[in-house]
Write a protein that holds these residues in place. Sequence first.
Motif, PDB file in Angstrom:
ATOM      1  N   UNK A 132      11.210  10.083   8.637  1.00 20.41           N
ATOM      2  CA  UNK A 132      10.103   9.142   8.717  1.00 20.41           C
ATOM      3  C   UNK A 132      10.232   8.073   7.660  1.00 20.41           C
ATOM      4  N   UNK A 133       9.146   7.301   7.529  1.00 19.44           N
ATOM      5  CA  UNK A 133       9.113   6.196   6.577  1.00 19.44           C
ATOM      6  C   UNK A 133       7.871   6.355   5.716  1.00 19.44           C
ATOM      7  N   UNK A 134       8.019   6.068   4.433  1.00 19.51           N
ATOM      8  CA  UNK A 134       6.892   6.177   3.509  1.00 19.51           C
ATOM      9  C   UNK A 134       6.810   4.911   2.662  1.00 19.51           C
ATOM     10  N   UNK A 135       5.595   4.557   2.263  1.00 23.42           N
ATOM     11  CA  UNK A 135       5.386   3.468   1.308  1.00 23.42           C
ATOM     12  C   UNK A 135       5.390   4.072  -0.087  1.00 23.42           C
ATOM     13  N   UNK A 136       6.207   3.492  -0.961  1.00 25.72           N
ATOM     14  CA  UNK A 136       6.274   3.938  -2.349  1.00 25.72           C
ATOM     15  C   UNK A 136       6.186   2.704  -3.231  1.00 25.72           C
ATOM     16  N   UNK A 137       5.066   2.548  -3.926  1.00 31.33           N
ATOM     17  CA  UNK A 137       4.895   1.415  -4.840  1.00 31.33           C
ATOM     18  C   UNK A 137       5.310   0.086  -4.213  1.00 31.33           C
ATOM     19  N   UNK A 138       4.718  -0.247  -3.080  1.00 27.50           N
ATOM     20  CA  UNK A 138       4.952  -1.528  -2.409  1.00 27.50           C
ATOM     21  C   UNK A 138       6.342  -1.662  -1.787  1.00 27.50           C
ATOM     22  N   UNK A 139       7.087  -0.582  -1.669  1.00 27.15           N
ATOM     23  CA  UNK A 139       8.383  -0.668  -1.009  1.00 27.15           C
ATOM     24  C   UNK A 139       8.474   0.406   0.074  1.00 27.15           C
ATOM     25  N   UNK A 140       9.298   0.151   1.066  1.00 27.52           N
ATOM     26  CA  UNK A 140       9.475   1.094   2.166  1.00 27.52           C
ATOM     27  C   UNK A 140      10.640   2.031   1.843  1.00 27.52           C
ATOM     28  N   UNK A 141      10.413   3.306   2.068  1.00 23.82           N
ATOM     29  CA  UNK A 141      11.437   4.317   1.834  1.00 23.82           C
ATOM     30  C   UNK A 141      11.726   5.007   3.156  1.00 23.82           C
ATOM     31  N   UNK A 142      13.000   4.997   3.557  1.00 22.61           N
ATOM     32  CA  UNK A 142      13.422   5.692   4.769  1.00 22.61           C
ATOM     33  C   UNK A 142      13.808   7.105   4.352  1.00 22.61           C
ATOM     34  N   UNK A 143      13.042   8.087   4.814  1.00 26.53           N
ATOM     35  CA  UNK A 143      13.281   9.482   4.430  1.00 26.53           C
ATOM     36  C   UNK A 143      14.259  10.088   5.431  1.00 26.53           C
ATOM     37  N   UNK A 144      15.419  10.506   4.902  1.00 27.42           N
ATOM     38  CA  UNK A 144      16.484  11.025   5.760  1.00 27.42           C
ATOM     39  C   UNK A 144      16.384  12.531   5.946  1.00 27.42           C
TER      40      UNK A 144
END
Length: 163
Positions: A132-144
């Motif tokens: 999935x995808x998560x927001x972390x401190x104003x940035x997008x993180x693609x969780x593998x």
Amino acid sequence: MRSRTSSHSAAQVAKAEFLTFQLGKEEYGIDILRVQEIRSYETPTRLAHAPDFIKGVVDLRGVIVPIVDLRMKLGCPTVEYTAFTVVIILNVAETVLGVVVDSVADVVNLPLDAIRPTPQFQSLVDESFIKGIANVDERMLIVMDIEALLSSADMGLLKAAVA
């Protein structure tokens, strides 16, 4: 007397730590529990007949470790390796292997419910590799999903490469 267990358990949200890293302009995260160590890139010994994404093997304190170029595995454009290029040594499905990434960013602690499903769209990256995808401190993180990425067929190739 009021029980504290109900309010305490509601405050306990399932969390997980993820090591974040860069591939090009994208930031990815993998479960920190899979990470054994982070090393600077060293040219591995190439193996004959290995798929292109398997760069070769290195000797890590007596253990032969296959090295996978994550850019090639994901179908991303290839780049020159730099001083920032690192290898993340992982332990996946009882196999130790290294993945080459552009750079390592940091470790983030995410509530599991902050990981949103991946939107359905045409992409170069196989979505079965993405949790999935998560927001972390104003940035997008693609969780593998590193286990899915290094599927049993690929793990078979890796095991055959170092056998």
